[in-house]
Design a protein around this motif. Structure first.
Motif, PDB file in Angstrom:
ATOM      1  N   GLU A 187       0.694  -0.975  -0.187  1.00  0.00           N
ATOM      2  CA  GLU A 187      -0.060  -0.482   0.311  1.00  0.00           C
ATOM      3  C   GLU A 187       1.346   1.072   0.041  1.00  0.00           C
TER       4      GLU A 187
ATOM      5  N   PHE B 225      -6.515   6.281  -5.605  1.00  0.00           N
ATOM      6  CA  PHE B 225      -7.188   4.619  -5.091  1.00  0.00           C
ATOM      7  C   PHE B 225      -8.632   4.237  -5.460  1.00  0.00           C
TER       8      PHE B 225
ATOM      9  N   VAL C 125     -11.331   0.845  -5.153  1.00  0.00           N
ATOM     10  CA  VAL C 125     -11.327  -1.071  -5.126  1.00  0.00           C
ATOM     11  C   VAL C 125     -11.110  -1.063  -6.658  1.00  0.00           C
TER      12      VAL C 125
ATOM     13  N   THR D  35      -5.804  -2.204   6.528  1.00  0.00           N
ATOM     14  CA  THR D  35      -6.006  -0.089   6.971  1.00  0.00           C
ATOM     15  C   THR D  35      -7.117  -0.315   6.045  1.00  0.00           C
ATOM     16  N   HIS D  36      -8.003   1.223   5.921  1.00  0.00           N
ATOM     17  CA  HIS D  36      -8.669   1.617   5.156  1.00  0.00           C
ATOM     18  C   HIS D  36      -9.439   0.511   4.087  1.00  0.00           C
ATOM     19  N   LYS D  37      -7.930   0.768   3.227  1.00  0.00           N
ATOM     20  CA  LYS D  37      -7.718   0.096   1.728  1.00  0.00           C
ATOM     21  C   LYS D  37      -7.756  -1.045   2.148  1.00  0.00           C
TER      22      LYS D  37
ATOM     23  N   ARG E 280      -9.139  -3.478   3.774  1.00  0.00           N
ATOM     24  CA  ARG E 280      -9.971  -3.935   4.125  1.00  0.00           C
ATOM     25  C   ARG E 280     -11.190  -4.020   3.337  1.00  0.00           C
ATOM     26  N   GLU E 281     -11.078  -3.038   2.754  1.00  0.00           N
ATOM     27  CA  GLU E 281     -12.088  -2.252   1.309  1.00  0.00           C
ATOM     28  C   GLU E 281     -11.932  -3.720   0.255  1.00  0.00           C
TER      29      GLU E 281
ATOM     30  N   PRO F 163     -11.807  -7.883   0.766  1.00  0.00           N
ATOM     31  CA  PRO F 163     -12.875  -9.301   1.034  1.00  0.00           C
ATOM     32  C   PRO F 163     -13.442  -9.109  -0.818  1.00  0.00           C
TER      33      PRO F 163
ATOM     34  N   THR G 183      -9.036 -14.173   6.359  1.00  0.00           N
ATOM     35  CA  THR G 183      -9.629 -13.807   7.838  1.00  0.00           C
ATOM     36  C   THR G 183      -8.682 -12.607   8.154  1.00  0.00           C
ATOM     37  N   ALA G 184      -9.491 -11.325   8.852  1.00  0.00           N
ATOM     38  CA  ALA G 184      -9.038 -10.200   9.079  1.00  0.00           C
ATOM     39  C   ALA G 184      -8.809  -9.663  10.398  1.00  0.00           C
TER      40      ALA G 184
ATOM     41  N   THR H  54      -8.168  -4.539  16.658  1.00  0.00           N
ATOM     42  CA  THR H  54      -8.873  -3.410  15.547  1.00  0.00           C
ATOM     43  C   THR H  54      -8.406  -1.708  15.710  1.00  0.00           C
TER      44      THR H  54
END
Lengths: 340, 298
Positions: A13, A76, A78, A102-104, A106-107, A110, A121-122, A272
């Motif tokens: 990233e 960026f 998605v 991160t925000h990026k 985690r979107e 998935p 797995t998060a 988190t």
């Protein structure tokens, strides 16, 4: 299994050409995992004008860098990122793919996992290589990635295995994995990737973008004073600030204090939030859930202040003080100022 | 023109209040042992949908996947303003991970039919994964806007929203239909008293037949009449099974979940060499002096 194993990949990233720390931390972890598997560490770097990112990635341990430069990959969004990564996965079949949580990450993670029908797995707090003997389904899997994370309100720690097609995908929060020193002698191979994007991949348009660098640097702090729900109110959080200021430390918080709106999420320590390893961590009014402890229990010295003598935080503390932080914190400030 | 907005919500165990028998031996969650609540960020998603309904006119459909009792969150959604509710419920969905969940929800969305927007909470408090929204967007080939704080503009063909990014925000635009995940950036409206009076009678067909059975009331014809009656008053919650939404059961529940739980460990606190300090001036002064002496402080 005798077929050739795929490599260990890290999604790199970057923001304006600066690589996120979490990506470098994951490259270091990937070296360890790839070492056990006898495979390579490879980075996937997307954006525009990225050549300055490549050498540092070699130095931290990437043996290959797949680099896609395209104006449509900056800033960026998605879908085009997912498309490029999916194409690369199909072509090279990595064994493991890691994203920063991160925000990026985690979107994006998935979206990629969904198309690839891969497990994801998060927020893993540990990653290991081991065999998985699935007795229920009578399958034996050799050398799988053990994806370890607290689950279910922190009452348990689950080890999760992805049993389908590769890659085995995980996200990991910043600071969880340790960053090793770079070795400028390391070299790698650059593979330039030409993105194949259609108009349908770029329908989401960024019209305005406002951001500033994080003002808090918890990861680098030597002394951290953290407040939890036991602080009681936003107003009372000033006590935490005063102690941090007196000791020359940074302010942190548990999730409960962040959720209560007393302090910004940038200050959150735990599964988190950020993982920290300071010289001194002072936990004030923090009960110490597993998620919080996962983010701070490697601190060199931990002081816990809590009214509840049975609070789990005391089990990881080097010094425990059972009592009211409203009187204890001012006494600490006074004692330090008198001596220092 | 009126919009159609699907809001996918989840009934979650209240992870703040957990008892010992919360986990089953196969590593999945024993939901029966836990108090169940409306997932907090799903309330934020519902609120955004209701704001759009107020501003532009929209039909808001709340959907959830879960056991029969999950109908409770659908009633709560109707108390707040949802127009219709859909429960996706089948044993074939049990034990689903995020991939299998998003597949089942995608079948449900396709069954419901044409929509302009799908809204979901960013993440559910029982797993905090934030994966189902993006996975659902991929399954339905929809543009995805994550971490939405506010919808700035909705028009026939597109939506403009403000979303959170690391260290700031973005304003983005996407064509409809689109999927958004919503964060805790609004104040969900409470249940409206009048709606509560009306929709507390809303039932799924399963609940209705269970009520009849509990009352030892076995007249099938009367059941059918009552079901029709509820339906005509907008009080029948639609219930779909896996086959009714055309789901391939190899892709649902445990079958459709690539991630398996290898083991579960109860949390064991590691014993640290811990020293208790007296909570008085002498004890605290001594502690501070000790930390200065070993160069931890100062």
């Amino acid at each position: 299994m005798t077929d050739k194993k795929g490599n260990v990949w890290v999604f790199i990233e970057q923001e304006e050409g600066k690589i996120a720390d979490v990506s470098l931390e994951l490259v270091c972890k990937a070296r360890e995992l790839a070492g056990k598997l006898g495979t390579k560490v490879e980075g996937v770097l997307l954006g525009d004008k990225l050549t300055s990112c490549v050498d540092p990635l070699y130095h931290y341990g990437c043996e290959t860098v797949y680099m896609a430069e395209d104006p449509r990959l900056e800033p960026f969004t998605v879908q085009p990122y997912a498309k490029v990564i999916i194409d690369l996965i199909k072509q090279h079949k990595p064994n493991i793919l890691m994203f920063g949580a991160t925000h990026k990450g985690r979107e994006l993670g998935p979206r990629v996992a969904s198309e690839k029908l891969a497990g994801l797995t998060a927020d893993c707090t540990e990653l290991e290589i081991d065999d998985f003997d699935d007795k229920v389904n009578k399958n034996f899997y050799k050398d799988k990635l053990m994806q370890i994370r607290p689950a279910f309100g922190g009452n348990i720690i689950a080890t999760i295995v992805n049993t389908w097609d590769d890659p085995q995908m995980v996200t990991v929060r910043e600071g969880v994995m340790k960053m090793d020193a770079p070795d400028t002698g390391r070299k790698g191979k650059l593979v330039k990737v030409v993105p194949e994007l259609s108009d349908a991949d770029t329908v989401v348009k960024v019209i305005e973008r406002v951001r500033e660098e994080k003002s808090v640097n918890l990861k680098g702090a030597q002394i951290i004073v953290a407040g939890g729900y036991g602080v009681g109110s936003k107003d009372n959080f000033k006590l935490i600030e005063q102690l941090a200021e007196a000791l020359g430390g940074e302010i942190a918080a548990s999730r409960a204090a962040v959720d209560a709106g007393w302090i910004d999420h940038d200050h959150q320590v735990g599964q988190t939030g950020v993982t920290v390893r300071p010289k001194l961590y002072i936990a004030c009014g923090i009960s110490g859930s597993i998620q919080h402890r996962a983010g701070m229990d490697e601190s060199m010295k931990i002081i816990a202040i809590n009214t509840d003598p049975d609070a789990p935080i005391f089990s990881v503390a080097h010094y425990g003080i059972v009592g009211d932080l409203n009187s204890i914190v001012p006494q600490m400030i006074k004692a330090f100022k008198a001596k220092a | 023109m009126s919009y159609k907005i699907l809001v996918f919500v989840k009934q979650v165990p209240d992870t703040q209040n957990i008892s010992g028998d919360a986990m089953k031996p196969d590593g999945t969650v024993n939901r029966a042992a836990l108090p169940a609540i409306f997932n907090p960020e799903d309330l934020n998603a519902l609120e955004l949908a209701l704001q759009l309904k107020d501003k532009y006119g929209a039909k808001v459909v709340a959907g959830t996947m879960g056991p029969p009792n999950a109908a409770e969150v659908l009633r709560e959604a109707m108390y707040r303003g949802a127009d219709e509710a859909v429960l996706l419920s089948d044993r074939a969905f049990a034990g689903a991970d995020t991939l299998a969940t998003s597949y089942a929800l995608s079948c449900c969305a396709n069954k419901i039919g044409k929509y302009d927007l799908i809204l979901c909470g960013r993440q559910a408090i029982d797993g905090d994964t934030a994966q189902v929204g993006p996975q659902l967007a991929e399954k339905l080939a929809l543009p995805q806007i994550s971490y939405v704080e506010e919808i700035l503009e909705l028009s026939k063909n597109k939506v403009k929203a403000r979303r959170e990014i690391e260290g700031g925000y973005e304003v983005v635009e996407a064509p409809l239909p689109a999927l958004m995940t919503v964060i805790d950036a609004n104040e969900p409206r409470p249940a409206a008293a009048r709606r509560l009076m009306k929709y507390k009678k809303a039932r799924t067909p399963f609940e209705l037949s269970r009520d009849h059975a509990n009352a030892n009331y076995t007249d099938a014809e009367a059941l059918a009449v009552e079901q029709e009656n509820l339906k005509s008053r907008g009080l029948l919650i639609t219930e779909y099974s896996a086959s009714e939404v055309g789901a391939d059961i190899q892709r649902t529940g445990l079958n459709g979940s690539p991630t398996k739980v290898k083991k579960i460990q109860n949390v064991v606190l590691k014993a640290t060499d811990s020293k208790m300090i007296e909570a008085n001036e002498a004890g605290i002064t001594e502690l501070i002096h000790e930390l200065i002496a070993d160069h931890t402080l100062g």
